[in-house]
Design a protein around this motif. Structure first.
Motif, short mmCIF file in Angstrom:
data_model
loop_
_atom_site.label_atom_id
_atom_site.label_comp_id
_atom_site.label_asym_id
_atom_site.label_seq_id
_atom_site.Cartn_x
_atom_site.Cartn_y
_atom_site.Cartn_z
N LEU A 144 14.38 7.84 -29.85
CA LEU A 144 14.72 8.39 -28.54
C LEU A 144 15.47 9.71 -28.66
O LEU A 144 15.33 10.59 -27.82
CB LEU A 144 15.54 7.38 -27.74
CG LEU A 144 14.74 6.18 -27.22
CD1 LEU A 144 15.67 5.18 -26.55
CD2 LEU A 144 13.65 6.62 -26.25
N ALA A 145 16.27 9.84 -29.72
CA ALA A 145 17.02 11.09 -29.94
C ALA A 145 16.31 11.94 -30.98
O ALA A 145 16.94 12.54 -31.85
CB ALA A 145 18.44 10.80 -30.37
N GLY A 146 15.00 12.02 -30.92
CA GLY A 146 14.24 12.85 -31.84
C GLY A 146 14.00 12.16 -33.16
O GLY A 146 13.38 11.09 -33.24
N GLU A 147 14.52 12.73 -34.23
CA GLU A 147 14.28 12.19 -35.57
C GLU A 147 15.34 11.20 -36.03
O GLU A 147 15.21 10.61 -37.10
CB GLU A 147 14.20 13.35 -36.59
CG GLU A 147 13.02 14.28 -36.36
CD GLU A 147 11.69 13.53 -36.35
OE1 GLU A 147 11.43 12.80 -37.33
OE2 GLU A 147 10.94 13.65 -35.37
N GLU A 148 16.40 11.03 -35.25
CA GLU A 148 17.50 10.16 -35.67
C GLU A 148 17.54 8.86 -34.86
O GLU A 148 17.54 8.89 -33.63
CB GLU A 148 18.84 10.89 -35.55
CG GLU A 148 18.97 12.08 -36.49
CD GLU A 148 20.40 12.58 -36.56
OE1 GLU A 148 21.32 11.74 -36.55
OE2 GLU A 148 20.57 13.80 -36.63
N PHE A 149 17.59 7.75 -35.57
CA PHE A 149 17.79 6.45 -34.92
C PHE A 149 19.23 6.36 -34.44
O PHE A 149 20.17 6.66 -35.18
CB PHE A 149 17.50 5.33 -35.92
CG PHE A 149 17.75 3.96 -35.38
CD1 PHE A 149 16.75 3.28 -34.70
CD2 PHE A 149 18.98 3.34 -35.55
CE1 PHE A 149 16.98 2.01 -34.20
CE2 PHE A 149 19.22 2.06 -35.06
CZ PHE A 149 18.21 1.40 -34.38
N THR A 150 19.43 5.96 -33.19
CA THR A 150 20.77 5.89 -32.61
C THR A 150 20.93 4.62 -31.77
O THR A 150 19.99 3.83 -31.63
CB THR A 150 21.05 7.11 -31.69
OG1 THR A 150 20.21 7.00 -30.52
CG2 THR A 150 20.79 8.44 -32.39
N VAL A 151 22.09 4.47 -31.20
CA VAL A 151 22.34 3.32 -30.32
C VAL A 151 21.46 3.37 -29.07
O VAL A 151 21.29 2.34 -28.40
CB VAL A 151 23.82 3.22 -29.92
CG1 VAL A 151 24.68 2.88 -31.13
CG2 VAL A 151 24.32 4.49 -29.26
N ALA A 152 20.90 4.52 -28.74
CA ALA A 152 19.97 4.59 -27.61
C ALA A 152 18.76 3.69 -27.88
O ALA A 152 18.25 3.01 -26.97
CB ALA A 152 19.52 6.02 -27.37
N ASP A 153 18.31 3.65 -29.12
CA ASP A 153 17.18 2.79 -29.48
C ASP A 153 17.57 1.32 -29.42
O ASP A 153 16.78 0.47 -29.01
CB ASP A 153 16.68 3.16 -30.88
CG ASP A 153 16.24 4.61 -30.97
OD1 ASP A 153 15.21 4.95 -30.35
OD2 ASP A 153 16.94 5.41 -31.63
N ILE A 154 18.79 1.02 -29.81
CA ILE A 154 19.27 -0.35 -29.73
C ILE A 154 19.34 -0.80 -28.27
O ILE A 154 18.99 -1.93 -27.93
CB ILE A 154 20.64 -0.48 -30.42
CG1 ILE A 154 20.47 -0.32 -31.93
CG2 ILE A 154 21.30 -1.83 -30.09
CD1 ILE A 154 21.76 -0.33 -32.71
N MET A 155 19.74 0.09 -27.39
CA MET A 155 19.86 -0.25 -25.97
C MET A 155 18.49 -0.50 -25.33
O MET A 155 18.33 -1.40 -24.50
CB MET A 155 20.58 0.87 -25.22
CG MET A 155 22.08 0.87 -25.40
SD MET A 155 22.91 -0.50 -24.53
CE MET A 155 22.90 0.12 -22.84
N ILE A 156 17.48 0.28 -25.69
CA ILE A 156 16.22 0.24 -24.95
C ILE A 156 15.34 -0.94 -25.34
O ILE A 156 14.47 -1.35 -24.56
CB ILE A 156 15.42 1.56 -25.14
CG1 ILE A 156 14.33 1.73 -24.06
CG2 ILE A 156 14.78 1.60 -26.52
CD1 ILE A 156 14.85 1.82 -22.65
N LEU A 157 15.55 -1.51 -26.52
CA LEU A 157 14.57 -2.49 -26.98
C LEU A 157 14.55 -3.75 -26.13
O LEU A 157 13.48 -4.32 -25.89
CB LEU A 157 14.82 -2.84 -28.45
CG LEU A 157 13.52 -3.13 -29.22
CD1 LEU A 157 12.68 -1.87 -29.34
CD2 LEU A 157 13.80 -3.71 -30.59
#
Length: 206
Positions: A144-157
């Motif tokens: 979600l933040a481009g090339e970096e895995f972040t807590v945004a990905d944890i939130m959306i799953l």
């Protein structure tokens, strides 16, 4: 000692996953839903005035709300990892998707459990959200933040996978989103988290 109070098949999946990604010590206490109502047991509701998942405790602190818990853990125990700083070129994009999960996607999914015109309006909104996500990944973004895995990905799953145990969601029109979900689900930390939190839950990626 950080304790994650995990309600089975709930948003507290996110917190277990976060702890596994950060590699921090934590205690996992699991609570089962009522087999008939599928609601949280009274013991879970008593943890915090909100009565909802997730909930953590850390010494004398008891904290609820996914975003607040994630911010707390990342800041206090995670050294700021899995977030982007304000000078990062993808900082604004990170913020948007991080808040999008519970600000836009989750309300739509919850309202799909209702009936009538409101549910139809929310279904239309959910579809537009799915289109936006699919287009984001169609541009070549890995996360979600481009090339970096972040807590945004944890939130959306959660609103794209686990909640489908309660609400039907067809992702067949969104191939780039499905590819993203497969990447996320394949992460070793996610696999460890689900093995501990919900080992019997089948996580759909399509």
């Amino acid at each position: 000692m950080l304790t994650v109070h995990h309600l089975g098949i709930s948003q507290s999946d996110r917190i277990v996953w976060l702890c596994e990604e950060l590699g921090i010590p934590y205690e996992l206490v699991r609570y089962d839903r009522d087999p008939v109502t599928r609601l949280a047991p009274a013991s879970y509701k008593a943890l915090h005035p909100s009565g909802t998942a997730p909930v953590i405790s850390d010494d004398d602190l008891v904290l609820a709300e996914s975003g607040a818990i994630i911010d707390y853990i990342v800041a206090k125990l995670g050294g700021g990892r899995l977030t982007l700083q304000s000078d990062h070129p993808d900082f604004a994009q990170f913020l948007y998707w991080y808040h999008f999960a519970n600000g836009s996607m989750m309300p739509c999914m919850m309202m799909l459990m209702a009936e009538g015109s409101v549910a139809e309006m929310m279904r239309d909104r959910a579809n537009r959200n799915l289109v936006a996500l699919n287009e984001h990944f169609a541009k070549g973004n890995q996360w979600l933040a481009g090339e970096e895995f972040t807590v945004a990905d944890i939130m959306i799953l959660f609103p794209l996978t686990t909640i489908r145990a309660f609400v039907p969601l067809d992702l067949s029109p969104y191939p780039h989103l499905r590819s993203y979900l497969k990447r996320a689900i394949a992460r070793p930390a996610f696999q460890r988290a689900m093995a501990k939190a919900d080992p019997d839950l089948q996580i759909p990626a399509d």
